[in-house]
Design an enzyme around this catalytic site. Structure first.
Site, PDB file in Angstrom:
ATOM      1  CG  ASP A   1      -0.356   0.117   2.650  1.00  0.00           C
ATOM      2  OD1 ASP A   1       1.009   0.649   2.624  1.00  0.00           O
ATOM      3  OD2 ASP A   1      -0.845   0.449   3.324  1.00  0.00           O
TER       4      ASP A   1
ATOM      5  CB  CYS B   1       1.021  -2.596   4.925  1.00  0.00           C
ATOM      6  SG  CYS B   1       0.825  -3.583   5.559  1.00  0.00           S
TER       7      CYS B   1
ATOM      8  N   GLY C   1       2.829  -4.408   8.431  1.00  0.00           N
ATOM      9  CA  GLY C   1       3.240  -5.898   7.824  1.00  0.00           C
ATOM     10  C   GLY C   1       1.546  -7.078   8.042  1.00  0.00           C
ATOM     11  CG  LEU C   2       1.166  -6.259  12.228  1.00  0.00           C
ATOM     12  CD1 LEU C   2       0.256  -5.171  13.154  1.00  0.00           C
ATOM     13  CD2 LEU C   2       1.212  -7.411  12.742  1.00  0.00           C
ATOM     14  N   GLY C   3      -2.051  -5.610   8.261  1.00  0.00           N
ATOM     15  CA  GLY C   3      -3.251  -6.013   8.135  1.00  0.00           C
ATOM     16  C   GLY C   3      -2.939  -6.836   6.456  1.00  0.00           C
TER      17      GLY C   3
HETATM   18  C1  RB5 Z   1      -1.120   2.546   6.380  1.00  0.00           C
HETATM   19  O1  RB5 Z   1      -3.157   2.708   5.345  1.00  0.00           O
HETATM   20  C2  RB5 Z   1      -1.355   1.501   7.372  1.00  0.00           C
HETATM   21  O2  RB5 Z   1      -2.100   1.168   8.295  1.00  0.00           O
HETATM   22  C3  RB5 Z   1      -1.332  -0.109   7.050  1.00  0.00           C
HETATM   23  O3  RB5 Z   1      -0.290   0.058   5.644  1.00  0.00           O
HETATM   24  C4  RB5 Z   1      -0.549  -1.305   7.276  1.00  0.00           C
HETATM   25  O4  RB5 Z   1      -0.246  -0.983   8.494  1.00  0.00           O
HETATM   26  C5  RB5 Z   1      -1.703  -2.024   7.745  1.00  0.00           C
HETATM   27  O5  RB5 Z   1      -1.699  -2.889   8.873  1.00  0.00           O
END
Ligand code: RB5
Length: 153
Positions: A10, A69, A72-74
């Site tokens: 992202d 991201c 990395g968690l999302g």
């Molecule tokens: C930014 O949208 C952030 O929430 C995303 O990059 C990520 O860290 C989610 O897990």
């Protein structure tokens, strides 16, 4: 070991994505980039995870994935919603090793806001070269698949 990798990020992780893509290409991996490629691209991370996972599924699970991201968690949460995808956040070398050898993980996740470039390269380089072999971890991975059969349509 298949050297085809799908990578996505992202807008919080464009720099690390570009670096890891170049890192893999310099080592002979064929890297397919599904975006995003600009810090102004507002595409939510779940949609990027979906693109990567669909390409892995379309390949018959021969391809592996890299998702990045902020943390990395999302990305890991989203990737693990797809059948046959086993994703984990690996910000240390031991976790990267175990993702391959204990969990037969086919997607590795990083957070650009968490990890430095050189450590991410080291973990990724090690994970890419490790291959799951049948053994004591096999029934545990099969148990993951059993959960999928119960929870995924
Ligand atoms: C930014 O949208 C952030 O929430 C995303 O990059 C990520 O860290 C989610 O897990």
């Amino acid at each position: 070991m298949n050297k085809q990798i799908v990578i996505g990020c992202d807008n919080a992780a464009v720099n690390l994505k570009n670096d890891l893509k170049a890192f893999m290409e310099a080592r002979g991996y064929e890297v397919e980039n599904v975006g995003c490629d600009s810090k102004d691209d507002p595409t939510y991370y779940p949609l990027i995870a979906e693109r990567v996972c669909e390409k892995i599924i379309e390949s018959g699970y021969t391809k592996r994935g890299v998702l990045i991201c902020g943390t990395g968690l999302g990305m890991a949460m989203c990737a693990n919603k797809f059948p046959g995808i086993r994703a984990g956040v690996c910000h240390d070398s031991f976790s990267g090793e175990r993702l391959a050898l204990s969990n037969n993980g086919n997607v590795i996740c990083f957070g650009e806001r968490v990890i430095g470039v050189k450590l991410a390269e080291k973990i990724l380089g090690e994970w890419l070269e490790l291959e799951f072999v049948d053994g004591s971890s096999t029934p545990k991975v099969e148990a993951i698949k059993d959960i999928e059969k119960k929870t995924m349509k």
